[in-house]
Design an enzyme around this catalytic site. Structure first.
Site, PDB file in Angstrom:
ATOM      1  N   HIS A   1      17.327 -59.052  42.443  1.00 25.55           N
ATOM      2  CA  HIS A   1      18.565 -58.755  42.859  1.00 25.55           C
ATOM      3  C   HIS A   1      19.031 -57.961  43.996  1.00 25.55           C
ATOM      4  O   HIS A   1      20.272 -57.428  44.593  1.00 25.55           O
ATOM      5  CB  HIS A   1      19.608 -57.962  41.965  1.00 25.55           C
TER       6      HIS A   1
ATOM      7  N   GLU B   1       7.498 -36.698  47.383  1.00 28.58           N
ATOM      8  CA  GLU B   1       7.395 -35.794  47.132  1.00 28.58           C
ATOM      9  C   GLU B   1       5.987 -35.028  47.838  1.00 28.58           C
ATOM     10  O   GLU B   1       5.909 -34.004  48.639  1.00 28.58           O
ATOM     11  CB  GLU B   1       8.085 -34.899  46.104  1.00 28.58           C
TER      12      GLU B   1
ATOM     13  N   CYS C   1      13.526 -19.487  47.328  1.00 26.11           N
ATOM     14  CA  CYS C   1      13.536 -17.684  47.235  1.00 26.11           C
ATOM     15  C   CYS C   1      13.038 -16.928  46.526  1.00 26.11           C
ATOM     16  O   CYS C   1      13.635 -17.530  44.900  1.00 26.11           O
ATOM     17  CB  CYS C   1      14.604 -17.350  47.606  1.00 26.11           C
TER      18      CYS C   1
ATOM     19  N   ARG D   1       8.454 -20.838  45.146  1.00 26.91           N
ATOM     20  CA  ARG D   1       9.424 -20.570  44.723  1.00 26.91           C
ATOM     21  C   ARG D   1      10.311 -20.830  46.521  1.00 26.91           C
ATOM     22  O   ARG D   1      11.497 -21.280  46.613  1.00 26.91           O
ATOM     23  CB  ARG D   1      10.171 -19.698  44.499  1.00 26.91           C
TER      24      ARG D   1
ATOM     25  N   GLU E   1       9.928 -41.540  38.070  1.00 23.51           N
ATOM     26  CA  GLU E   1       8.874 -40.392  37.713  1.00 23.51           C
ATOM     27  C   GLU E   1       7.688 -40.416  38.948  1.00 23.51           C
ATOM     28  O   GLU E   1       7.587 -39.710  39.955  1.00 23.51           O
ATOM     29  CB  GLU E   1       8.845 -40.108  36.676  1.00 23.51           C
TER      30      GLU E   1
ATOM     31  N   ASN F   1      18.297 -13.949  47.469  1.00 24.85           N
ATOM     32  CA  ASN F   1      18.199 -15.321  46.763  1.00 24.85           C
ATOM     33  C   ASN F   1      19.685 -15.755  46.471  1.00 24.85           C
ATOM     34  O   ASN F   1      19.464 -14.979  44.931  1.00 24.85           O
ATOM     35  CB  ASN F   1      17.164 -15.263  45.304  1.00 24.85           C
ATOM     36  N   GLY F   2      19.695 -16.923  46.616  1.00 27.78           N
ATOM     37  CA  GLY F   2      20.737 -18.112  46.461  1.00 27.78           C
ATOM     38  C   GLY F   2      21.981 -17.479  47.520  1.00 27.78           C
ATOM     39  O   GLY F   2      20.706 -17.604  48.865  1.00 27.78           O
TER      40      GLY F   2
ATOM     41  N   TRP G   1      13.447 -19.956  50.737  1.00 27.13           N
ATOM     42  CA  TRP G   1      13.333 -21.162  50.805  1.00 27.13           C
ATOM     43  C   TRP G   1      14.911 -21.499  51.773  1.00 27.13           C
ATOM     44  O   TRP G   1      16.046 -20.906  51.293  1.00 27.13           O
ATOM     45  CB  TRP G   1      13.466 -22.574  49.832  1.00 27.13           C
TER      46      TRP G   1
ATOM     47  N   LYS H   1       7.016 -38.651  41.956  1.00 20.25           N
ATOM     48  CA  LYS H   1       5.911 -37.908  42.481  1.00 20.25           C
ATOM     49  C   LYS H   1       5.519 -38.091  44.176  1.00 20.25           C
ATOM     50  O   LYS H   1       4.614 -37.073  44.745  1.00 20.25           O
ATOM     51  CB  LYS H   1       4.615 -38.465  41.298  1.00 20.25           C
TER      52      LYS H   1
ATOM     53  N   LYS I   1      10.291 -25.109  43.837  1.00 20.09           N
ATOM     54  CA  LYS I   1      10.427 -25.277  42.448  1.00 20.09           C
ATOM     55  C   LYS I   1      11.503 -25.780  41.568  1.00 20.09           C
ATOM     56  O   LYS I   1      12.195 -25.901  41.092  1.00 20.09           O
ATOM     57  CB  LYS I   1       8.982 -24.631  42.120  1.00 20.09           C
TER      58      LYS I   1
END
Ligand code: M6R
Length: 623
Positions: free
Chosen positions: A515, A499, A2, A27, A492, A104-105, A78, A496, A618
């Site tokens: 395995h 997402e 947010c 955000r 990583e 926000n939160g 968000w 990428k 983000k």
């Protein structure tokens, strides 16, 4: 999580707020909304809010412009409580419609507060946790007649993480904010003031800002800013000046922020190293508020981080243990405090966070501090909460990273972590001076090599498009394998791709494949192998060549990222991406870059939104 903006001043509030939301949209982008206090005696609230990206709200406002106003708040969401929809979009109104509030939160005791308010006859218009704060504030405002007083009383009832901003219908001159655990900064203009989750929201208007502390309430009106504690006592924030300008927050001719940020990596890494190695080859970490003796006393290192930053931590483990012989553990911040890790005064906890606001990492930092460990944070955001609560900080100098998927944040974190590892080795006298200098020389040469990798990306783009468009074969997945520091790079690369492309992508330690995960390989499955240098008859190199053969034998299409001139790998792979020669430990600075480009191009071919992938934000300021 947010983005929030508040404004009071002489400009059109809707223009400033929408402009700020555009810069904060990274955000969260599940919905967006604004509330303006109409100018003039009568006042009155004007609210518009829409599900989906900010563009939906902008289109609605273009069709039905709001009346003139110089005071307003805006939110980009968000979603946590309640699906993304118009009704759950912020702002939320008090029952009498006289207060508009954004948040926000997460308000953790919202269920109990909601039950209490409902039993008093209040009807809720949304499924959010936020709405309880709007109703409580409305009730307090009727009693107090003053928004700041009312906000102070409301905060004493809320538990969890929250930044709140509110305006009142009959006060066209005031925005009140409150901050606990979620970010809030104040922008100081001339006869105008801003409140925002991040300075990016107001950088077009001012570079003078105030960072708010924990549990503070801030009031802005046309005459200035005042700050108080949640207990009502006078307080103040910490002034600072933003050292980058608005061009850093623009795309600068690139299709996406991520493409731009990927290409800024050579400069960002150079900036992160700048001034931190003196002429005699000593590492100078000025902002680090820990003495050499403190570093000598360390007998164990814990690295805590999330997502991409966690991958930077995994690479760092190899470097720290090799250079310093100090045991180093890396842990996902979200797991750390729940398993009761063994920490004491001689434990160094390194918290890596681009935003400096990630709640999981912040909570892990607090846990480490409670256990008396020393905390060194590595962050890209000056004045953010994690560095503020740490014993020491080393800032990366990546500049603002707008794309949700990290690129330059990752590489600059690696650079900063290498500096910490080498500094530890230096002050503890573990390595000869010339050994450290040899690594530092290579580190300083890295930006030039990263630039070389970027220049050679065109074939990667074509190959990625080809892979994406032939996604039907190979089980619709992409696997990444690596050994040693190539393993975190594989993780990583997979993150990428996941997402950005919304595709099953997974990174494995190459030796682990046999395995179990090798059963995922079928005819045409792309397997991207991060191959270490073949120099010095590397055992690691031999082993990964065997792993490549194992997947090839099962039909995989092998794409190898290897050192230039590595003929053995080229003989076994279907496609080769060459990177300049580099010491093994520093190689991730180079090998991660083509994987970033691979993900961008693959996802672009599938028509995905590169800068704002679905379901993500983000800065993750909830646990
Ligand atoms: O701001 P932080 O570094 O603490 O963020 C941690 C993760 O949320 C972040 O690295 C995330 O995984 C990346 N944006 C993914 O590309």
């Amino acid at each position: 999580m947010c983005g929030i903006v508040g404004y009071v001043g002489r400009r059109s509030a809707v223009d400033v707020v929408i402009d700020g939301l555009r810069r904060l949209e990274y955000r969260g982008y599940d919905s967006a909304g604004v509330a303006l206090v109409a100018d003039g005696e009568a006042g009155g609230l004007e609210v518009d809010k829409r599900a989906g990206k900010l563009a939906n709200l902008e289109a609605a406002l273009a069709d039905h412009p709001l009346p003139e106003s110089f005071c307003g708040i805006g939110h980009t969401r968000w979603a946590t409580h309640g699906v993304p929809s118009d009704r759950n979009a912020h702002p939320h109104l008090s029952a009498d419609g006289r207060i508009a509030l954004i948040h926000n939160g997460i308000i953790e005791n919202f269920a109990q507060l909601r039950a209490e308010l409902e039993s008093d006859g209040i009807e809720f218009a949304s499924d959010t946790d936020t709405e309880v704060a709007a109703h409580l504030l409305g009730r307090e405002y009727v009693m107090e007649g003053n928004l700041t007083e009312a906000m102070t009383r409301v905060c004493s009832r809320l538990e969890g993480a929250f930044t709140l901003l509110a305006v009142a219908a009959d006060d066209p001159d005031t925005v009140v904010g409150a901050r606990r655990n979620s970010p809030l900064v104040v922008g100081l203009g001339r006869d105008e003031y801003f409140l925002a989750s991040d300075v990016a929201a107001f950088i077009a208007y001012t570079t003078d800002a105030i960072e708010l502390g924990q549990d503070q309430i801030v009031t802005i009106d046309r005459s200035g800013v005042s700050v108080r504690g949640f207990d009502g006592s006078p307080s103040e924030g910490k002034p600072f000046s933003v050292d980058w300008d608005i061009t850093a927050a623009e795309k600068g001719g690139y299709e996406t922020f991520m493409a731009k940020e990927l290409r800024e990596q050579p400069q960002a890494v150079a900036d992160t190293l700048r001034g931190r190695i003196d002429e005699s080859g000593q590492i100078v970490l000025d902002e680090v508020r820990m003495s050499d003796q403190d570093f000598r006393d360390v007998d164990k290192v814990f690295i805590i981080a999330c997502g991409t930053s966690y991958h930077a931590g995994l690479v760092t483990k190899y470097a720290i243990e090799h250079w310093t012989r100090i045991p180093c553990e890396v842990e996902l911040a979200s797991e750390f405090r729940y398993r009761d890790p063994v920490l004491d005064r001689s434990t160094l906890v390194v918290a890596i966070s681009q935003s400096g606001e990630t709640m999981d990492t912040l909570m892990a930092v607090r846990h480490a501090k409670d256990q008396k460990a020393r905390v060194l944070s590595i962050s890209n955001t000056v004045g953010s909460t994690i560095p503020r609560e740490s014993d020491a900080v080393l800032y990366t100098r990546a500049g603002i990273e707008v794309a949700v998927a990290s690129t330059k944040a990752f590489l600059t974190q690696l650079a900063a972590c290498y500096l910490v590892g080498l500094h530890l080795a230096q002050v503890r006298g573990i390595k000869y001076a010339d050994e450290v200098s040899a690594v530092l020389d290579e580190l300083v040469a890295a930006p030039g090599k990263i630039a070389q990798v970027i220049e050679g990306l065109e074939p990667v783009r074509q190959m990625a498009r080809d892979c994406a468009l032939n996604g039907g074969s190979g089980g619709g997945r992409v696997l990444f394998i690596g050994r040693h520091v190539g393993y975190p790079v594989a993780l990583e690369g997979a993150l990428k791709l996941k997402e950005l492309a919304y595709l099953h992508a997974e990174g494995f330690a190459a030796g682990e494949l046999k395995h179990g995960p090798i059963s995922l390989v079928e005819e045409g499955t792309p397997v991207i192998a991060i191959v270490p240098s073949p120099r010095g008859r590397s055992l690691l190199h031999d082993k990964i060549i065997s792993n490549i053969q194992e997947v090839k034998a099962r039909g995989a299409r092998v794409i190898a990222v290897c050192e230039e001139g590595d003929r053995i790998t080229s003989a076994h792979a279907d496609f080769v991406i060459e990177t300049p020669a580099s010491p093994t430990l520093l190689a991730p600075l180079l090998t991660a870059v083509p994987l970033q480009e691979f993900a961008i191009e693959f996802a672009t071919a599938l028509g995905r939104d590169i800068d704002q992938p679905r379901n993500l934000a983000k800065s993750v300021t909830v646990e």
